[in-house]
Design a protein around this motif. Structure first.
Motif: not given
Ligand SMILES: Cc1cc2nc3c(=O)[nH]c(=O)nc-3n(C[C@H](O)[C@H](O)[C@H](O)COP(=O)(O)OP(=O)(O)OC[C@H]3O[C@@H](n4cnc5c(N)ncnc54)[C@H](O)[C@@H]3O)c2cc1C
Length: 309
Positions: A257-262
């Protein structure tokens, strides 16, 4: 200017492509002779030339035993040493820095030499920001794997043909033997190409399409945190804020999804390609190239295309 040494990797006795780029770049502002610290066998041809390169082949012991670093530290007094980030290179540079009490700077994205100073741009905060600084004192520089060598004239070929001296005197001081090359899977932090996949793959049995694409590219595989938490993939593949930080030339993110943690672990990548079936997936905002589609359709097609070349 100061004397310059660079750490280079060899493949079958010849310089790797990234080492050639580094040699070309550094030679554009360095003195006539450059000292190569070679990881691997060296089988360069001997052709006389105006420029020369001295070579030291590094031994295995250097990475594990800090006492064996001392002879090399003595040789490198007064040198500025450059290397391209890898586990081995960063270990060596930090050992040399500690042993010589000179400063080491890592995460370098750009540097130039001007007016007796190095002007450096480096990434900080997991690649979320960059810092510009100038230094006269630092002696050990680790360049990011995605350092932009694109406008560098190709001096390296001249050098390769012109390496005339493997300096036996220096080599004997350092008591050097060949280093065993890494075999098997490509270590994730060192990989120039990475294919990462997330929960969009739905089931661990679907990872064959990720592995096939990685194999066709010669890439390492990575995953998002939930994927490793679910034990779909091993934990050493988890990239992100709480996992491995990568900075490859190419990162292909599949069903993530592209979460900030990734993003915190992958935004040092030079080119990011995102494949996701949701056109609103946040990752697309951070992508250089995006493919809206089903991973089960896109990945096998990409693999087939690569295999046909
Ligand atoms: C303190 C903390 C630390 C964290 N650290 C990390 C970290 O280090 N690394 C990390 O990754 N996460 C980390 N996370 C988790 C992070 O917030 C996200 O939950 C996680 O990254 C989401 O993983 P994902 O994208 O694989 O899954 P999801 O969020 O479920 O996304 C799956 C994506 O796949 C797409 N998709 C579904 N089916 C398909 C299909 N057939 N084809 C194509 N696309 C499809 C969906 O559209 C979706 O965008 C952390 C969270 C916290 C709170």
């Amino acid at each position: 200017m100061k004397k310059v040494a660079i750490i280079v990797q060899t493949k079958e006795g010849q310089l790797s492509d990234s080492s050639k780029s580094l040699l070309s770049y550094v030679s554009s502002f360095s003195p006539e002779t450059i000292l190569l610290l070679a990881i691997g066998d060296v089988k360069f041809s001997s052709v006389p030339s105006s420029k020369s390169v001295d070579v030291i082949t590094l031994s295995d012991g250097l990475w594990t035993d800090s006492s064996s670093i001392e002879p090399l530290t003595k040789i490198l007094e007064g040198f500025t040493v450059f290397g391209i980030k890898s586990i081995q290179v960063d270990n060596l540079l930090s050992l040399l820095a500690a042993s010589s009490t000179q400063e080491m700077i890592s995460g370098i994205q750009q540097f130039t030499y001007s007016g007796g100073k190095y002007v450096i741009n480096k990434s900080i905060f997991s690649g979320k920001a960059s810092l510009s600084l100038t230094t006269e004192s630092a002696a050990f520089f680790s360049l990011n794997r995605n350092f932009d060598f694109s406008n560098t004239p190709d001096y390296a070929e001249q050098f390769i043909g012109s390496i005339s001296t493997v300096n036996a005197a220096i080599g004997s001081h350092a008591s050097i033997i060949a280093l065993k090359p890494i075999t098997g899977a490509i270590p994730l932090p060192d990989a120039a190409l990475v294919v990462g996949a997330g929960r969009g793959l739905k089931d661990p049995s679907n990872w064959t399409i990720v592995e096939d694409l990685a194999k066709a590219l010669g890439a390492a595989t990575a995953c998002s945190k939930p994927v490793s938490d679910l034990n779909w993939r091993p934990h050493h593949e988890h990239v992100g804020q709480t996992g491995v930080k990568i900075s490859p030339n190419l990162y292909i993110a599949c069903g993530i999804s592209g979460a900030i943690q990734h993003l915190a672990g992958v935004n040092g990548s030079r080119i990011i390609v995102v494949i996701n079936n949701d056109p609103e997936a946040p990752f697309f905002k951070h992508a250089d190239y995006g493919i809206v589609g089903d991973v089960n359709d896109i990945l096998p097609r990409l693999t087939k295309k690569l295999q046909s070349h």
